[in-house]
Design an enzyme around this catalytic site. Structure first.
Site, PDB file in Angstrom:
ATOM      1  N   ASP A  21       0.880  -1.177   0.000  1.00 43.16           N
ATOM      2  CA  ASP A  21       0.000   0.000   0.000  1.00 43.16           C
ATOM      3  C   ASP A  21       0.914   1.223   0.000  1.00 43.16           C
ATOM      4  O   ASP A  21       1.465   1.584   1.033  1.00 43.16           O
ATOM      5  CB  ASP A  21      -0.890  -0.048   1.259  1.00 43.16           C
ATOM      6  CG  ASP A  21      -1.559   1.295   1.575  1.00 43.16           C
ATOM      7  OD1 ASP A  21      -1.617   2.173   0.681  1.00 43.16           O
ATOM      8  OD2 ASP A  21      -2.044   1.452   2.719  1.00 43.16           O
ATOM      9  N   ASN A  75       1.075   8.666  -0.126  1.00 39.14           N
ATOM     10  CA  ASN A  75       1.950   9.796  -0.439  1.00 39.14           C
ATOM     11  C   ASN A  75       2.918  10.145   0.693  1.00 39.14           C
ATOM     12  O   ASN A  75       3.756  11.027   0.533  1.00 39.14           O
ATOM     13  CB  ASN A  75       1.123  11.017  -0.835  1.00 39.14           C
ATOM     14  CG  ASN A  75       0.528  10.847  -2.227  1.00 39.14           C
ATOM     15  OD1 ASN A  75       1.250  10.929  -3.212  1.00 39.14           O
ATOM     16  ND2 ASN A  75      -0.757  10.551  -2.310  1.00 39.14           N
ATOM     17  N   PHE A 119       3.755   7.261   3.391  1.00 35.89           N
ATOM     18  CA  PHE A 119       4.341   5.979   3.779  1.00 35.89           C
ATOM     19  C   PHE A 119       4.058   4.881   2.754  1.00 35.89           C
ATOM     20  O   PHE A 119       2.992   4.861   2.136  1.00 35.89           O
ATOM     21  CB  PHE A 119       3.784   5.516   5.131  1.00 35.89           C
ATOM     22  CG  PHE A 119       4.196   6.386   6.290  1.00 35.89           C
ATOM     23  CD1 PHE A 119       5.522   6.451   6.696  1.00 35.89           C
ATOM     24  CD2 PHE A 119       3.257   7.142   6.978  1.00 35.89           C
ATOM     25  CE1 PHE A 119       5.906   7.244   7.774  1.00 35.89           C
ATOM     26  CE2 PHE A 119       3.629   7.944   8.060  1.00 35.89           C
ATOM     27  CZ  PHE A 119       4.960   7.993   8.454  1.00 35.89           C
ATOM     28  N   ASP A 144      -6.554   3.531  -3.366  1.00 37.64           N
ATOM     29  CA  ASP A 144      -6.599   3.396  -1.896  1.00 37.64           C
ATOM     30  C   ASP A 144      -8.006   3.715  -1.375  1.00 37.64           C
ATOM     31  O   ASP A 144      -8.514   3.049  -0.471  1.00 37.64           O
ATOM     32  CB  ASP A 144      -5.531   4.277  -1.213  1.00 37.64           C
ATOM     33  CG  ASP A 144      -5.648   5.760  -1.551  1.00 37.64           C
ATOM     34  OD1 ASP A 144      -6.273   6.117  -2.576  1.00 37.64           O
ATOM     35  OD2 ASP A 144      -5.105   6.577  -0.780  1.00 37.64           O
ATOM     36  N   THR A 194       4.115  31.000  17.265  1.00 40.65           N
ATOM     37  CA  THR A 194       3.891  30.639  15.852  1.00 40.65           C
ATOM     38  C   THR A 194       3.642  29.143  15.704  1.00 40.65           C
ATOM     39  O   THR A 194       2.687  28.711  15.061  1.00 40.65           O
ATOM     40  CB  THR A 194       5.129  31.039  15.018  1.00 40.65           C
ATOM     41  OG1 THR A 194       5.404  32.412  15.264  1.00 40.65           O
ATOM     42  CG2 THR A 194       4.905  30.802  13.544  1.00 40.65           C
TER      43      THR A 194
END
Ligand SMILES: Nc1ncnc2c1ncn2[C@@H]1O[C@H](COP(=O)(O)OP(=O)(O)O)[C@@H](O)[C@H]1O
Ligand SMILES: CC(C)(COP(=O)(O)O)[C@@H](O)C(=O)NCCC(=O)O
Ligand SMILES: [K+]
Length: 247
Positions: free
Chosen positions: A5, A8, A10, A102, A178
């Site tokens: 599998d 994007n 893993f 997927d 931030t």
């Protein structure tokens, strides 16, 4: 057989024996950006009937992956594409193969395991929403950037918003640094998006079983208004169903 599998972020793999569906199989993962091919070679270097791949990582990665498999194994490599229909699950796309494989496999797993309508949210590199009705008809879906991708786009698109961790020990949803402002802002973007879209879906399609999965699901689920069924490994479960019904 070896199941892969590739998302994007893993690349995950799992060994699977169709004759023993319930058996615990070995599994692992590595980051897409730093492919650890040796790890895959170890999995490929054993008698394998076939290698089944779900990949949305892109053409260049797919070609490398197939080459690695072919160099280290005689087993046929199957790169799956979303079909128009399979086991009464019907694809809504005008060009069915362009629906992420997927997404399709995760829907297939939920569909086969529940046989009822559902709304599925996958919180991975991208966040996808998919709706399937009680007859197995995919109503359609939505795609938006995932948590990490949102953060990267903020860091990349601004001059003074950066990743440096900073001190902010206040326990509030409003941040005084931030780093925490970005962490919280992106988190609440997804939380409010999911709350709103599930409201719209329920108003349009009625009460549906809501399922959530993916790398960031755990972080998000406790903040959501609706109650979700949390699932793991749906793409592999879909691959196993596909493998056992397509021999
Ligand atoms: N150690 C980590 N490294 C990178 N991302 C992580 C990590 N842990 C959790 N994540 C989150 O998980 C997401 C990837 O989830 P996953 O479902 O595996 O995605 P994909 O299937 O797209 O590869 C990332 O976008 C990120 O927000
Ligand atoms: C939407 C996705 C990027 C999600 O990928 P992921 O977050 O799982 O890595 C992937 O399913 C994809 O590339 N789909 C093709 C476009 C589509 O489904 O319409
Ligand atoms: K996803």
């Amino acid at each position: 057989m070896l199941l892969i599998d590739a998302g994007n972020t893993f690349v995950k793999w799992q060994q699977f024996s169709p004759s023993d569906f319930s058996k615990e199989s070995s599994f692992g993962q590595f980051p897409l950006q730093e492919p650890q091919w040796e790890m895959l070679h170890q999995q490929i270097n054993r008698p394998l009937e076939r290698i089944m791949v779900s990949s949305v990582a892109g053409e260049a990665f797919d070609q490398k992956l197939v080459k690695q498999c072919q160099q280290h194994s005689a087993a046929p490599v199957q790169l799956l594409q979303s079909p128009n229909e399979f086991l009464q699950l019907k694809n809504s796309y005008f060009e069915p193969e362009r629906l992420g494989i997927d997404r399709w496999l995760a829907m297939l797993a939920v569909w086969r395991e529940t046989s009822q309508g559902f709304c599925l949210i996958d919180c991975g590199s991208a966040v996808t929403v998919d709706v399937v009705d009680g007859q197995g008809q995919h109503s359609g879906g939505l795609i938006t950037p995932g948590l990490e991708m949102m953060r990267q786009s903020l860091f990349g698109g601004t001059g003074r918003v950066d990743r440096r961790p900073s001190e902010d020990s206040r326990q509030s949803f409003l941040a005084c640094s931030t780093f925490h402002a970005v962490q919280g802002g992106t988190l609440y973007s997804l939380v409010s998006y999911i709350d709103r879209i599930v409201d719209e879906i329920q108003a349009t399609y009625g009460e549906l079983n809501c399922v959530i999965t993916g790398g960031d699901a755990e972080q998000l689920v406790s903040l959501l208004k609706q109650s979700f069924q949390m699932e793991k490994g749906l793409v592999f479960r879909g691959l196993k169903i596909f493998a056992t019904h397509s021999e």
